[in-house]
Design an enzyme around this catalytic site. Structure first.
Site, PDB file in Angstrom:
ATOM      1  N   HIS A   1       0.810  -1.216   0.000  1.00 19.43           N
ATOM      2  CA  HIS A   1       0.000   0.000   0.000  1.00 19.43           C
ATOM      3  C   HIS A   1       0.847   1.271   0.000  1.00 19.43           C
ATOM      4  O   HIS A   1       0.360   2.334  -0.401  1.00 19.43           O
ATOM      5  CB  HIS A   1      -0.984  -0.007   1.174  1.00 19.43           C
ATOM      6  CG  HIS A   1      -0.376   0.216   2.514  1.00 19.43           C
ATOM      7  ND1 HIS A   1       0.146  -0.790   3.274  1.00 19.43           N
ATOM      8  CD2 HIS A   1      -0.210   1.350   3.236  1.00 19.43           C
ATOM      9  CE1 HIS A   1       0.616  -0.300   4.402  1.00 19.43           C
ATOM     10  NE2 HIS A   1       0.413   1.000   4.416  1.00 19.43           N
TER      11      HIS A   1
ATOM     12  N   LEU B   1       3.146   1.960  -2.018  1.00 17.67           N
ATOM     13  CA  LEU B   1       3.345   2.369  -3.417  1.00 17.67           C
ATOM     14  C   LEU B   1       2.148   3.154  -3.936  1.00 17.67           C
ATOM     15  O   LEU B   1       2.237   3.788  -4.986  1.00 17.67           O
ATOM     16  CB  LEU B   1       3.602   1.139  -4.293  1.00 17.67           C
ATOM     17  CG  LEU B   1       4.922   0.414  -4.026  1.00 17.67           C
ATOM     18  CD1 LEU B   1       5.090  -0.757  -4.987  1.00 17.67           C
ATOM     19  CD2 LEU B   1       6.107   1.351  -4.134  1.00 17.67           C
TER      20      LEU B   1
ATOM     21  N   HIS C   1       8.116  -2.007   2.102  1.00 15.76           N
ATOM     22  CA  HIS C   1       7.754  -0.600   1.914  1.00 15.76           C
ATOM     23  C   HIS C   1       8.960   0.265   1.531  1.00 15.76           C
ATOM     24  O   HIS C   1       8.983   0.918   0.481  1.00 15.76           O
ATOM     25  CB  HIS C   1       7.142  -0.023   3.194  1.00 15.76           C
ATOM     26  CG  HIS C   1       5.865  -0.675   3.610  1.00 15.76           C
ATOM     27  ND1 HIS C   1       5.018  -1.308   2.732  1.00 15.76           N
ATOM     28  CD2 HIS C   1       5.273  -0.785   4.832  1.00 15.76           C
ATOM     29  CE1 HIS C   1       3.979  -1.776   3.384  1.00 15.76           C
ATOM     30  NE2 HIS C   1       4.115  -1.475   4.662  1.00 15.76           N
TER      31      HIS C   1
ATOM     32  N   LYS D   1      15.643   3.627   8.166  1.00 15.64           N
ATOM     33  CA  LYS D   1      15.376   3.591   9.601  1.00 15.64           C
ATOM     34  C   LYS D   1      13.877   3.394   9.794  1.00 15.64           C
ATOM     35  O   LYS D   1      13.073   4.115   9.206  1.00 15.64           O
ATOM     36  CB  LYS D   1      15.835   4.892  10.262  1.00 15.64           C
ATOM     37  CG  LYS D   1      15.656   4.923  11.771  1.00 15.64           C
ATOM     38  CD  LYS D   1      16.330   6.139  12.412  1.00 15.64           C
ATOM     39  CE  LYS D   1      15.718   7.443  12.001  1.00 15.64           C
ATOM     40  NZ  LYS D   1      16.213   8.593  12.796  1.00 15.64           N
TER      41      LYS D   1
ATOM     42  N   ARG E   1      14.586  11.716   2.597  1.00 17.92           N
ATOM     43  CA  ARG E   1      15.440  12.886   2.761  1.00 17.92           C
ATOM     44  C   ARG E   1      16.671  12.718   1.872  1.00 17.92           C
ATOM     45  O   ARG E   1      17.432  11.765   2.032  1.00 17.92           O
ATOM     46  CB  ARG E   1      15.853  13.081   4.218  1.00 17.92           C
ATOM     47  CG  ARG E   1      14.671  13.115   5.186  1.00 17.92           C
ATOM     48  CD  ARG E   1      15.122  13.436   6.598  1.00 17.92           C
ATOM     49  NE  ARG E   1      15.349  14.864   6.748  1.00 17.92           N
ATOM     50  CZ  ARG E   1      14.458  15.710   7.264  1.00 17.92           C
ATOM     51  NH1 ARG E   1      13.266  15.275   7.663  1.00 17.92           N
ATOM     52  NH2 ARG E   1      14.733  16.993   7.376  1.00 17.92           N
TER      53      ARG E   1
ATOM     54  N   TYR F   1       9.670  19.782   0.309  1.00 15.45           N
ATOM     55  CA  TYR F   1      10.348  21.051   0.548  1.00 15.45           C
ATOM     56  C   TYR F   1      11.852  20.900   0.349  1.00 15.45           C
ATOM     57  O   TYR F   1      12.427  19.832   0.562  1.00 15.45           O
ATOM     58  CB  TYR F   1      10.014  21.640   1.923  1.00 15.45           C
ATOM     59  CG  TYR F   1      10.270  20.772   3.120  1.00 15.45           C
ATOM     60  CD1 TYR F   1      11.466  20.872   3.848  1.00 15.45           C
ATOM     61  CD2 TYR F   1       9.306  19.886   3.582  1.00 15.45           C
ATOM     62  CE1 TYR F   1      11.687  20.108   4.972  1.00 15.45           C
ATOM     63  CE2 TYR F   1       9.516  19.118   4.706  1.00 15.45           C
ATOM     64  CZ  TYR F   1      10.711  19.227   5.402  1.00 15.45           C
ATOM     65  OH  TYR F   1      10.926  18.463   6.516  1.00 15.45           O
TER      66      TYR F   1
END
Length: 593
Positions: A280, A282, A342, A435, A448, A485
């Site tokens: 899910h 994806l 995931h 992590k 990130r 961002y």
């Protein structure tokens, strides 16, 4: 032979090669009821005795002889019919809905395990949202299948408790909900009973009312009974004249061997293109936007390599523990539950080369290349932790082994951090850090991207010794509060030279008023359409397990003790040492500070 006029044929059904019978005076299509879940192949056929003016084709099919002068119109019709067999998938859609033939086709969705939490909390609400948005065909029915004894009315009451209407579309909510519930039915049966599935088949046929039947089975059941349910559905409840597809929920095994065995067993009854392995994550909006961000923006594509990116972090955290589900979780642990599927799938999407097209197979081919290029994990590449009880503000939070369903001597990790590497020209030497943990200080999932330091930075004295403060960082927040961002350096207004770090921010809630669909909505719609782009192929699964299986076995065989961390903390300290070994700091910790 039953016939259907050519004018009633649906492009969507022609594309899925699932027409029951179709004929006109020039062209005949037929389908034979299968013994397996195999998509029906369109064949040109006829009876030689009945049609003496027919010509046999090289593949065994037969068409009527066509006089080039007398039958120009017929030839044109034949050409148009053949050209309409396989239109591009994009042409099958009309806005948010599907271009189904409303008169001659139907979709039957069976949720196997309908009384479970996943069905009640996610699958039924997602199907209602699709119905509310007009994304389901005119003729459809939804069947719940489980061992519990229940009537249709009782199922509808159960389902109605979890249904909600869109925030931005509340018109006729009660009316829509009632209409949807009238399409929901229930059948009680055992998951390994062919007789019970035959009874289900009879009910499905009653609701299909002679239309071309397309059937989708969602296996919302434990993996140990996947094969039994698939076998029974294959033998007793597959579609007679349309497509049949099966959605399989994770976990897809515990390691390479069990995963391969499960795939082999499923393929006794299913073809690969009928198996929809659902992850899910994806279907999350920001994961979907990942390839758009990269491949449609010139400013990012040149930077997407080892020359500019210092490291990439995939961070998943939950602010709650197992809470009564420890018995299930203890068989898998956080690595199998989150990282191997995931986070690794998101990594593959992030790191893949530009695919030839947006076709599902082209995208999945590139993902497989990434996974096969990755270095197999060792014990030095991974650290594990387990949360313990803690008391804060007069409130006591239980530890993992305080869960009554968890063995008191369990060493199952509820936290893990790992460093992965892709040995190819684009990413050689770049650490990809993962992590994931339960019972942490906040809930979230994000990507990130930390870029390299500016060579010979003129302003390094302004930032002091902490050069990380001068590093650009792209953050893709998957959940909650979806956002993208970019952290940049800028001058603070004034006569002095003081630098600041600011965000160029796309906050979805502020930019878009429309509610973001749940991931299950997107994935269910894709499964109905036959779009496999966001589902996991068997060779992807094999490559993913090959990365993690050796280290998981070593952890279990050596009984590696996890580092304990308090419930509600940022996780074990050892995770910081892992990052430091690769000259990396966790971006979420820096941001919190």
């Amino acid at each position: 032979m039953a016939t259907v006029p050519s004018s009633t044929l649906s492009k969507a059904h022609m594309n899925s090669c699932s027409i029951g019978f179709y004929c006109n005076k020039d062209l005949f299509f037929s389908s034979v009821s299968p013994k397996r879940f195999v998509p029906r192949k369109l064949t040109l056929c006829s009876n030689h005795n009945s049609y003496p003016n027919a010509v046999s084709m090289h593949d065994g099919s037969v068409v009527k002889k066509v006089n080039p002068i007398e039958n120009e119109v017929s030839a044109k019709k034949l050409k148009e019919a053949v050209l309409s067999v396989s239109p591009p998938l994009q042409e099958q859609k009309d806005g948010a809905g599907l271009d189904f033939n409303t008169e001659n086709s139907t979709v039957s969705i069976t949720i196997v395990g309908a009384s479970g939490d996943l069905a009640k909390k996610k699958i039924f609400p997602a199907l209602f949202a699709l119905y509310y948005e007009g994304c389901l065909p005119e003729h459809f029915s939804i069947f719940g299948y489980a061992r519990s004894k229940m009537t249709d009315a009782e199922l509808r009451v159960m389902v109605s408790r979890t249904l909600t209407c869109r925030i931005d579309k509340r018109e006729n909510c009660d009316e829509k909900m009632e209409q949807f519930l009238q399409r929901c039915f229930y059948h009680s049966g055992q998951y390994d009973s062919q007789e019970h599935f035959r009874d289900l088949d009879r009910k499905l046929k009653e609701h299909e009312a002679g239309r071309v039947s397309n059937r989708l089975f969602y296996l919302s059941i434990p993996p140990n009974i996947f094969v039994d349910a698939v076998k029974c559905a294959s033998v007793s409840a597959s579609a007679a004249n349309g497509w049949t597809r099966v959605i399989v929920e994770k976990p897809f095994g515990r390691d390479s061997e069990s995963s391969a065995a499960l795939t082999k067993s499923l393929k006794q009854y299913l073809d690969e293109d009928q198996i929809f392995r659902i992850d899910h994550y994806l279907g999350k909006e920001l994961v979907e936007n990942l390839s758009v961000l990269r491949f449609s923006n010139l400013i990012f594509e040149p930077l997407w390599s080892r020359q500019y990116i210092r490291n990439v972090q995939f961070i998943f955290s939950e602010n709650f523990g197992t809470e009564g589900r420890g018995g299930y979780f203890d068989n898998y642990g956080i690595v199998r539950d989150i990282m191997q599927n995931h986070l690794l799938q998101i990594l593959a999407l992030f790191a893949m080369e530009t695919p030839v097209s947006l076709d599902a197979e082209d995208i999945r081919n590139e993902k497989v290349k990434v996974l096969r290029s990755m270095r197999t994990l060792t014990l030095d590449d991974i650290v594990i932790g387990q949360y313990k009880g803690d008391t804060r503000g007069g409130v006591t939070y239980p530890g993992y082994i305080d869960d009554n369903t968890v063995p008191k001597d369990s060493l199952t990790p509820t936290f893990a951090a790992a460093a992965l590497f892709i040995d190819n020209p684009r990413w050689d030497g770049v650490p990809f850090l993962m992590k994931a943990g339960k019972a942490l200080h906040k809930r979230g999932a994000e990507i990130r991207v930390q870029f390299r330091h500016v060579p010979g930075n003129l302003y390094k004295k302004t930032f002091g010794t902490d050069l990380d403060q001068a590093t650009n960082e792209l953050v893709i927040r998957v959940q909650p509060d979806e956002a993208i961002y970019l952290k940049i350096n800028n001058k603070v207004p004034g006569l002095g030279m003081r630098l600041d770090r600011s965000n160029l921010n796309l906050l979805y809630a502020a930019r878009y008023s429309k509610e973001i669909p749940d991931a299950y909505e997107r994935l269910l719609l894709d499964a109905i359409e036959g779009e496999r782009r966001l589902f996991i192929r068997s060779d992807e699964l094999d490559a993913a397990w090959s990365l993690f299986t050796p280290v998981l076995k070593e952890i279990e065989e050596k009984k590696v003790t996890p580092e304990y961390y308090p419930y509600g903390s940022r996780g074990p300290v050892i995770a910081h040492y892992l990052a430091a070994r690769h000259k990396v700091r966790w971006g979420d910790i820096i941001e919190d500070e």
